[in-house]
Structures are given as structure tokens and as C-alpha cells.
Design a protein around this motif. Structure first.
Motif, PDB file in Angstrom:
ATOM      1  N   SER A   1       4.059  10.248   0.686  1.00  0.00           N
ATOM      2  CA  SER A   1       5.188  10.092   0.577  1.00  0.00           C
ATOM      3  C   SER A   1       5.863  10.496  -0.054  1.00  0.00           C
ATOM      4  O   SER A   1       7.029   9.615   0.269  1.00  0.00           O
ATOM      5  CB  SER A   1       5.050   8.631   1.201  1.00  0.00           C
TER       6      SER A   1
ATOM      7  N   THR B   1       4.147  -0.021   2.902  1.00  0.00           N
ATOM      8  CA  THR B   1       4.056  -0.912   3.509  1.00  0.00           C
ATOM      9  C   THR B   1       3.337  -1.651   2.530  1.00  0.00           C
ATOM     10  O   THR B   1       2.821  -2.401   2.309  1.00  0.00           O
ATOM     11  CB  THR B   1       2.743  -0.235   4.317  1.00  0.00           C
TER      12      THR B   1
ATOM     13  N   SER C   1       7.511   6.041  -0.197  1.00  0.00           N
ATOM     14  CA  SER C   1       6.858   4.498   0.905  1.00  0.00           C
ATOM     15  C   SER C   1       6.065   3.359   0.758  1.00  0.00           C
ATOM     16  O   SER C   1       4.481   4.245  -0.067  1.00  0.00           O
ATOM     17  CB  SER C   1       7.295   5.755   1.820  1.00  0.00           C
TER      18      SER C   1
ATOM     19  N   ILE D   1       1.624   4.889   1.202  1.00  0.00           N
ATOM     20  CA  ILE D   1       1.639   5.525   2.026  1.00  0.00           C
ATOM     21  C   ILE D   1       1.147   6.985   1.375  1.00  0.00           C
ATOM     22  O   ILE D   1       1.831   7.867   1.185  1.00  0.00           O
ATOM     23  CB  ILE D   1       2.619   5.810   3.204  1.00  0.00           C
TER      24      ILE D   1
ATOM     25  N   GLU E   1       7.584  -1.155   6.337  1.00  0.00           N
ATOM     26  CA  GLU E   1       7.807  -0.056   5.328  1.00  0.00           C
ATOM     27  C   GLU E   1       8.659   0.000   4.763  1.00  0.00           C
ATOM     28  O   GLU E   1       9.806  -0.611   5.220  1.00  0.00           O
ATOM     29  CB  GLU E   1       7.577   1.166   6.069  1.00  0.00           C
TER      30      GLU E   1
ATOM     31  N   GLU F   1       0.319  -1.111   0.384  1.00  0.00           N
ATOM     32  CA  GLU F   1      -0.085   0.237  -0.075  1.00  0.00           C
ATOM     33  C   GLU F   1       1.060   1.300   0.063  1.00  0.00           C
ATOM     34  O   GLU F   1       1.862   1.085   0.629  1.00  0.00           O
ATOM     35  CB  GLU F   1      -1.023   0.191   1.309  1.00  0.00           C
TER      36      GLU F   1
END
Length: 172
Positions: free
Chosen positions: A39, A62, A60, A36, A110, A34
Motif C-alpha cells: 500500500s 486495516t 493503508s 496492507i 481501512e 495491520e
């Protein structure tokens, strides 16, 4: 007073026993990623240009993975893939091994990645212009979006995720 103290000790023991029986989360063996939100380090990049430095951006994700085999010790093995949705060009990055935590094989974490800028791709009737070193006055910015996915050591491919668009500044 002793009965209150004894009750408190028994309550703590019962709570510890219940927490010790909590099952770790179970994830599918295929990785799941997913984005972020927020980010991206920036929303506009300078175009790739042979006479100047290359611009970069960071984002970023996750991830979860049920069998815990994200990343590789060999930095030559690529496992994060970034597809330029304008032309299908694929860049790839290595992900270091993510250590397992606890008794479960499932992991979550992450990933922060760096991607380099690219050249502008001009639409018709300007498609013959070189987007790395030629400017088109009517086309100062190019919008670009990327699709990303990861592959674990067992070859399981994650979901594909389209990142929010960013812009390439097509002039110096």
C-alpha cells in the motif's frame, strides 16, 4: 409440483432464520491494526528541503475495534501516530469518526494515511551535516522505517506496527 414449491419456500425460510442468528464478530476493545502489503504509494522520497516542495507518501492499514470508538469529530484530536525509528520523532494525524454498522458495537475498516518526507540523518562521521540541505557524496540515500499505532476515544492503544522501510533521496 406444489410440494417442490412448498419445500423451496420452507428451505429459504429455514436458511434465512439460520443466517439471522449468526453472531457478529467480537473484537477486543483495544484497536488492532495491520499494514496492507503493497500500500505504500512509492518506496523512495525526496528529502525535505527548505527550498523545494515536500514529498509525500501514502499507506493503508486495516483495523478492528471491539467498542467501536475509532476517530473523533474534533480534527485537532490526533489518533494515528507515526514514529520515525531513526530518531523517535512522532507525527500524528486525525482519524474521522468511523460510524458503527449494524447492531454490534465492534467495527472494522481501512485507514489510508498521508505522511510527509523528512530530512536525511547521516551516520558517523557525517552526523554534523544538515540532512535537509547538505549533501554527503558517499551517502546518497537514507533508509527509514516507521512504527505506527492508533488510540481510540477511550484511550485504548492499538498494537504497534513496524512499516516496511522506505528510502529518502539525500541529494537534489
Amino acid at each position: 409440483m406444489k410440494s417442490i414449491f412448498l419445500f423451496a419456500i420452507l428451505a429459504c425460510c429455514a436458511l434465512s432464520a439460520m443466517l439471522g442468528c449468526v453472531k457478529p464478530p467480537e473484537f477486543p476493545i483495544e484497536p488492532n491494526i495491520e499494514f496492507i502489503p503493497g500500500s505504500f504509494a512509492k518506496d523512495t522520497l525526496f528529502r525535505a528541503n527548505p527550498s523545494s516542495r515536500r514529498d509525500t507518501n501514502y499507506f493503508s492499514l486495516t483495523f478492528t475495534d471491539g467498542d467501536g470508538d475509532i476517530g473523533d469529530l474534533d480534527p485537532q484530536k490526533r489518533s494515528l501516530f507515526i514514529i520515525d525509528n531513526r530518531d523517535g520523532h512522532i507525527d500524528s494525524l486525525a482519524i474521522p469518526v468511523v460510524p458503527e454498522l449494524g447492531a454490534s458495537n465492534g467495527i472494522k475498516g481501512e485507514i489510508s494515511a498521508r505522511m510527509f518526507t523528512t530530512c536525511c540523518i547521516y551516520p558517523a562521521p557525517y552526523e554534523l551535516y544538515n540532512g535537509c540541505n547538505e549533501e554527503v557524496p558517499n551517502y546518497p540515500y537514507d533508509q527509514i522505517s516507521y512504527t505506527v499505532y492508533i488510540v481510540d476515544r477511550a484511550g485504548h492503544k492499538s498494537n504497534e506496527l513496524q512499516l516496511p522501510p522506505v528510502y529518502i533521496r539525500c541529494f537534489d
